[in-house]
Write an enzyme that holds these catalytic residues in place. Structure first.
Site, short mmCIF file in Angstrom:
data_model
loop_
_atom_site.label_atom_id
_atom_site.label_comp_id
_atom_site.label_asym_id
_atom_site.label_seq_id
_atom_site.Cartn_x
_atom_site.Cartn_y
_atom_site.Cartn_z
N CYS A 166 -7.62 -0.84 0.89
CA CYS A 166 -6.67 -1.36 1.88
C CYS A 166 -7.40 -1.43 3.21
CB CYS A 166 -5.46 -0.42 1.99
SG CYS A 166 -4.33 -0.86 3.33
N CYS A 169 0.85 -1.19 0.00
CA CYS A 169 0.00 0.00 0.00
C CYS A 169 0.89 1.24 0.00
CB CYS A 169 -0.91 0.00 1.23
SG CYS A 169 -1.93 1.50 1.34
N CYS A 196 -8.10 -5.02 -10.46
CA CYS A 196 -7.65 -3.95 -11.36
C CYS A 196 -7.28 -2.77 -10.48
CB CYS A 196 -8.81 -3.62 -12.30
SG CYS A 196 -8.40 -2.42 -13.56
N CYS A 252 0.09 3.19 3.55
CA CYS A 252 0.44 2.66 4.88
C CYS A 252 1.47 1.55 4.87
CB CYS A 252 -0.82 2.19 5.61
SG CYS A 252 -1.47 0.61 5.02
N CYS A 258 -5.69 1.05 6.14
CA CYS A 258 -5.76 2.52 6.13
C CYS A 258 -6.98 3.05 5.37
CB CYS A 258 -4.49 3.11 5.55
SG CYS A 258 -4.34 2.92 3.77
#
Ligand code: FE
Length: 134
Positions: free
Chosen positions: A95, A46, A122, A49, A98
């Protein structure tokens, strides 16, 4: 987390392009993202985060112009949410740690050797940091 909004404001100043995708659910243009043609081995984290989100082992060329994966690195790392905006019925991928918007998942990935079809996650390149393994 009580300071989540503060962190997002900081991100807005430091990296407005990432902020736009991650927290205003923007979509980057196809075929120009930094990971679209990446073929190396490693882990995609990510960009907000640092959580491990997708392994290069599951990356494939979907022809869509966005990095595409058949599975998250850990099903617990992402949150899937129904998204009916823009006149489409889609499933948004976030995510879990976060709350950053990553992209969407579609049930039209590569055909499995065992029969059936893989998913196609995607994902916007800007939402991912790639850590290449040697
Ligand atoms: Fe995150």
């Amino acid at each position: 987390m009580n300071n989540t909004n503060t962190n997002h404001e900081e991100l807005k100043e430091k990296n407005p392009e990432l902020y736009k995708v991650a927290f205003e659910k923007g979509t980057e243009a196809p075929f120009v993202g930094k990971h679209v043609n990446e073929k190396g081995n490693g882990m995609y984290h990510c960009a907000v985060c640092g959580t491990e989100l997708f392994s290069s082992n599951t990356k494939f060329d979907s022809g869509s112009g966005w990095p595409s994966f058949t599975d998250p690195a850990d099903v617990e790392a992402v949150t899937l949410v129904p998204d009916d905006t823009h006149g489409m019925r889609r499933t948004e991928v976030l995510c879990k740690k976060c709350g950053a918007h990553l992209g969407h998942v579609f049930p039209d990935g590569p055909v499995k050797a065992s029969g059936g079809v893989c998913d196609r996650y995607c994902i916007n390149s800007i939402s991912l940091d790639f850590k290449k393994e040697e």
